[in-house]
Design a protein around this motif. Structure first.
Motif, PDB file in Angstrom:
ATOM      1  N   SER A  66      -1.891  88.921 -88.852  1.00 31.84           N
ATOM      2  CA  SER A  66      -2.714  89.959 -88.230  1.00 31.84           C
ATOM      3  C   SER A  66      -4.232  89.703 -88.617  1.00 31.84           C
ATOM      4  O   SER A  66      -4.500  90.016 -89.733  1.00 31.84           O
ATOM      5  CB  SER A  66      -2.311  91.459 -88.681  1.00 31.84           C
ATOM      6  OG  SER A  66      -2.899  92.584 -88.013  1.00 31.84           O
ATOM      7  N   GLU A  68      -7.791  90.530 -88.879  1.00 32.78           N
ATOM      8  CA  GLU A  68      -8.661  91.568 -88.797  1.00 32.78           C
ATOM      9  C   GLU A  68     -10.039  91.297 -88.874  1.00 32.78           C
ATOM     10  O   GLU A  68     -10.505  90.272 -89.192  1.00 32.78           O
ATOM     11  CB  GLU A  68      -8.473  92.426 -90.236  1.00 32.78           C
ATOM     12  CG  GLU A  68      -6.994  92.813 -90.400  1.00 32.78           C
ATOM     13  CD  GLU A  68      -6.573  93.300 -91.693  1.00 32.78           C
ATOM     14  OE1 GLU A  68      -7.704  93.471 -92.658  1.00 32.78           O
ATOM     15  OE2 GLU A  68      -5.475  93.761 -92.273  1.00 32.78           O
ATOM     16  N   TYR A  93      -2.513  88.336 -79.411  1.00 30.96           N
ATOM     17  CA  TYR A  93      -2.560  89.781 -78.833  1.00 30.96           C
ATOM     18  C   TYR A  93      -3.866  90.073 -79.042  1.00 30.96           C
ATOM     19  O   TYR A  93      -4.827  89.923 -80.157  1.00 30.96           O
ATOM     20  CB  TYR A  93      -1.419  90.576 -79.342  1.00 30.96           C
ATOM     21  CG  TYR A  93       0.065  90.195 -79.143  1.00 30.96           C
ATOM     22  CD1 TYR A  93       0.439  90.382 -77.847  1.00 30.96           C
ATOM     23  CD2 TYR A  93       0.498  89.444 -80.075  1.00 30.96           C
ATOM     24  CE1 TYR A  93       1.802  89.922 -77.731  1.00 30.96           C
ATOM     25  CE2 TYR A  93       1.819  88.670 -79.893  1.00 30.96           C
ATOM     26  CZ  TYR A  93       2.265  89.142 -78.457  1.00 30.96           C
ATOM     27  OH  TYR A  93       3.613  88.653 -78.196  1.00 30.96           O
ATOM     28  N   SER A  94      -4.529  91.225 -78.263  1.00 28.06           N
ATOM     29  CA  SER A  94      -5.969  91.609 -78.234  1.00 28.06           C
ATOM     30  C   SER A  94      -6.314  92.285 -79.567  1.00 28.06           C
ATOM     31  O   SER A  94      -7.223  92.540 -80.021  1.00 28.06           O
ATOM     32  CB  SER A  94      -6.129  92.313 -77.155  1.00 28.06           C
ATOM     33  OG  SER A  94      -5.246  93.544 -76.930  1.00 28.06           O
ATOM     34  N   ASN A  95      -4.969  92.851 -80.389  1.00 27.22           N
ATOM     35  CA  ASN A  95      -5.209  93.720 -81.319  1.00 27.22           C
ATOM     36  C   ASN A  95      -5.274  92.877 -82.576  1.00 27.22           C
ATOM     37  O   ASN A  95      -5.281  93.308 -83.616  1.00 27.22           O
ATOM     38  CB  ASN A  95      -4.022  94.725 -81.796  1.00 27.22           C
ATOM     39  CG  ASN A  95      -2.638  94.020 -82.037  1.00 27.22           C
ATOM     40  OD1 ASN A  95      -2.518  92.738 -81.711  1.00 27.22           O
ATOM     41  ND2 ASN A  95      -1.572  94.921 -82.148  1.00 27.22           N
TER      42      ASN A  95
END
Length: 131
Positions: A66, A68, A93-95
């Motif tokens: 992920s 950040e 993914y956009s997140n």
């Protein structure tokens, strides 16, 4: 004639005056319109944990990470990647979530980008896929 994007040192409010004059010989007419132009500071978004992105993975393993980031101005940020080969089965993914399930050995760089609508921050990470 030179055009450049505003810099943080340009921040402030400037008055703009537009003046239009026609060329009628008997009764010339002038129209004016004035408005304030506000230039706001913008600091680029920054990656928070990209240095922790794995540098190695084995064929068939699943890499889940992920990414950040933070934006000092709290602007909305778009996240994208480029350069992974199809054999990496890499999805971003956009997140900020990324998943890769490699099917063959590979070594190369993946480019990670974040964009706050004004400024882009780009970093490369090297990934080695072992048999």
């Amino acid at each position: 004639f030179c055009i450049r994007a505003p810099e943080n040192s340009d921040a402030g409010i400037d008055q703009i005056l537009l003046s239009i004059r026609d060329n009628r010989p008997v009764v010339p007419h002038i129209s004016e319109y004035q408005f304030d132009l506000t230039i706001q500071q913008n600091s680029p978004p920054e990656f928070v944990n990209l240095t922790e992105f794995p540098s190695e993975i084995s064929v068939g393993d699943t890499l889940e990470f992920s990414v950040e980031w933070q934006d000092p101005d709290n602007d909305a940020v778009d996240f994208t990647t480029s350069n992974p080969p199809s054999s990496l089965n890499f999805t971003a993914y956009s997140n900020g979530s990324v998943v890769a399930i490699p099917t063959q050995s590979w070594e190369g760089q993946i480019t990670f980008r974040i964009f706050d609508g004004c400024t882009t921050t780009e970093r490369q990470r090297t990934l080695t896929v072992n048999n």
